[in-house]
Design an enzyme around this catalytic site. Sequence first.
Site, PDB file in Angstrom:
ATOM      1  N   GLU A 189     -23.971  29.314  -1.639  1.00  0.00           N
ATOM      2  CA  GLU A 189     -23.674  28.004  -0.611  1.00  0.00           C
ATOM      3  C   GLU A 189     -23.291  26.860  -1.461  1.00  0.00           C
ATOM      4  OE1 GLU A 189     -26.299  28.523   2.766  1.00  0.00           O
ATOM      5  OE2 GLU A 189     -24.670  29.497   3.368  1.00  0.00           O
TER       6      GLU A 189
ATOM      7  N   GLU B 153     -22.743  36.431   5.123  1.00  0.00           N
ATOM      8  CA  GLU B 153     -23.963  35.490   5.284  1.00  0.00           C
ATOM      9  C   GLU B 153     -24.333  35.131   7.176  1.00  0.00           C
ATOM     10  OE1 GLU B 153     -27.023  33.437   2.401  1.00  0.00           O
ATOM     11  OE2 GLU B 153     -27.237  32.880   4.523  1.00  0.00           O
TER      12      GLU B 153
HETATM   13  C1  DCB Z   1     -27.942  29.289   4.452  1.00  0.00           C
HETATM   14  C2  DCB Z   1     -28.557  29.806   3.137  1.00  0.00           C
HETATM   15  C3  DCB Z   1     -29.993  30.713   2.654  1.00  0.00           C
HETATM   16  C4  DCB Z   1     -30.311  30.144   3.980  1.00  0.00           C
HETATM   17  C5  DCB Z   1     -29.883  30.533   5.528  1.00  0.00           C
HETATM   18  C6  DCB Z   1     -30.574  29.584   6.271  1.00  0.00           C
HETATM   19  O1  DCB Z   1     -28.889  27.829   4.859  1.00  0.00           O
HETATM   20  F1  DCB Z   1     -28.167  30.929   2.223  1.00  0.00           F
HETATM   21  O2  DCB Z   1     -30.851  30.729   1.796  1.00  0.00           O
HETATM   22  O3  DCB Z   1     -32.534  31.229   4.069  1.00  0.00           O
HETATM   23  O4  DCB Z   1     -28.389  30.234   5.519  1.00  0.00           O
HETATM   24  O5  DCB Z   1     -31.569  28.610   6.624  1.00  0.00           O
HETATM   25  C7  DCB Z   1     -33.574  30.141   4.331  1.00  0.00           C
HETATM   26  C8  DCB Z   1     -34.458  30.910   4.535  1.00  0.00           C
HETATM   27  C9  DCB Z   1     -35.596  30.523   4.765  1.00  0.00           C
HETATM   28  C10 DCB Z   1     -35.722  29.954   3.665  1.00  0.00           C
HETATM   29  C11 DCB Z   1     -34.378  28.882   2.690  1.00  0.00           C
HETATM   30  C12 DCB Z   1     -34.822  28.001   1.853  1.00  0.00           C
HETATM   31  O6  DCB Z   1     -33.587  32.132   5.875  1.00  0.00           O
HETATM   32  O7  DCB Z   1     -36.808  31.095   4.574  1.00  0.00           O
HETATM   33  O8  DCB Z   1     -37.350  29.439   3.248  1.00  0.00           O
HETATM   34  O9  DCB Z   1     -33.417  29.432   2.873  1.00  0.00           O
HETATM   35  O10 DCB Z   1     -35.043  28.932   0.689  1.00  0.00           O
HETATM   36  C13 DCB Z   1     -27.851  26.977   4.982  1.00  0.00           C
HETATM   37  C14 DCB Z   1     -27.124  26.962   5.941  1.00  0.00           C
HETATM   38  C15 DCB Z   1     -26.309  26.267   6.408  1.00  0.00           C
HETATM   39  C16 DCB Z   1     -26.828  25.620   6.158  1.00  0.00           C
HETATM   40  C17 DCB Z   1     -27.343  24.813   5.601  1.00  0.00           C
HETATM   41  C18 DCB Z   1     -28.394  25.853   4.981  1.00  0.00           C
HETATM   42  N1  DCB Z   1     -26.440  24.003   6.730  1.00  0.00           N
HETATM   43  N2  DCB Z   1     -29.946  25.274   4.212  1.00  0.00           N
HETATM   44  O11 DCB Z   1     -24.896  24.353   8.017  1.00  0.00           O
HETATM   45  O12 DCB Z   1     -26.870  23.035   7.398  1.00  0.00           O
HETATM   46  O13 DCB Z   1     -29.867  23.798   3.818  1.00  0.00           O
HETATM   47  O14 DCB Z   1     -30.516  26.494   3.588  1.00  0.00           O
END
Ligand code: DCB
Length: 337
Positions: free
Chosen positions: A177, A262
């Site tokens: 991402e 994802e």
């Molecule tokens: C993505 C990432 C993934 C993340 C998930 C949910 O992040 F590819 O690594 O997973 O989507 O956010 C989360 C885990 C948490 C962990 C965190 C950091 O579920 O347990 O603490 O990663 O490692 C996204 C997806 C979309 C957006 C932002 C994120 N968005 N983000 O649209 O703003 O910042 O993680």
Amino acid sequence: MKKIVLVLCICLLLLGCSRKEVTEKENSKNKEKVVDKVDKNNFVSYNGDLKVNGVRLVNQYNEDIQLKGISSHGLQWFGSFVNEENIKTLKNEFNSNVFRLAMYTIDGGYIDNKDILDEVIKDIDLIISNDLYVIVDWHILNDGNPNTYKNEAIEFFDIISSRYKNSPNIIYEICNEPNNTSWKEIKSYAEEVIRVIRKNCNNVIIVGTNTYSQDVLDPASDMINEENIMYSLHFYAGTHTEYLRQRAREALDKGVALFVSEWGVSDASGNGGVFFDEATKWVKFMNENNLSYVSWSLSNKDETSALLKPSSSNVFSDNDLSEAGGFVKNVLLNNID
Ligand code: DCB
């Protein structure tokens, strides 16, 4: 004498033709047999090398194929959930045909500790031995611009793609991402990494898009000029709704091949919700467009997107499924649409 030779020639010619007919018939019979035999135990053996044809993902016979499965959480934290029992459960009871290995770059991943390479290799071998496809995900996130660790990415993908150059199972996802960067930056990174992988094999490569793999229209006017490239679309049902599906439709119309490597029933943080109504709309959309999809994540973390309850041990059964886990199982069994 001449007549005899002529007759002989004609006889040989006829014999040759009828032989050809027989082999053609045999071949088509064999193919039917192979098709009959496709089940979850020979999924990759049957489908073989995947290819991208326009926006479609196809198997070695150019038949459309839809991959559906589950992603690990960060292997540095939840790697123990990727084990023989769980992979077999996902294959046999969830009908998964693909599993994604999320190898973070920073936050304790490859950049911080290269020992994780051994775990990735062990996991790839386990998934191959179960005849499933495996996505090897270079999980950039907080590093934003994939060029930050481009040299390490090149090193990693060179190791993996030379080791598995003859394996149809592998799908390369070269930047999970990207965020706070630009398509220009991503594309130039991708072209370099793709060159390294292509020295070894022609397997499908998934390229992330900006804004956490949501800017799927960017490649439409500036495609990567290589074979077997797809672009990732990621969504979390609590945050991403019809506007993103509309963008995906436009991207597909413009020839951008999409792979949903994802998605989750939570909001974009991985928590909040669950958002089953919106997730159902997404599932319908993906199935209608024959998009492949992989759900986040196989872990027992105390967050909505985790497919297992916090009380689950490393080997899970139905009782361990969280709300999200139950929903995703039904999605994979085609009970939701
Ligand atoms: C993505 C990432 C993934 C993340 C998930 C949910 O992040 F590819 O690594 O997973 O989507 O956010 C989360 C885990 C948490 C962990 C965190 C950091 O579920 O347990 O603490 O990663 O490692 C996204 C997806 C979309 C957006 C932002 C994120 N968005 N983000 O649209 O703003 O910042 O993680």
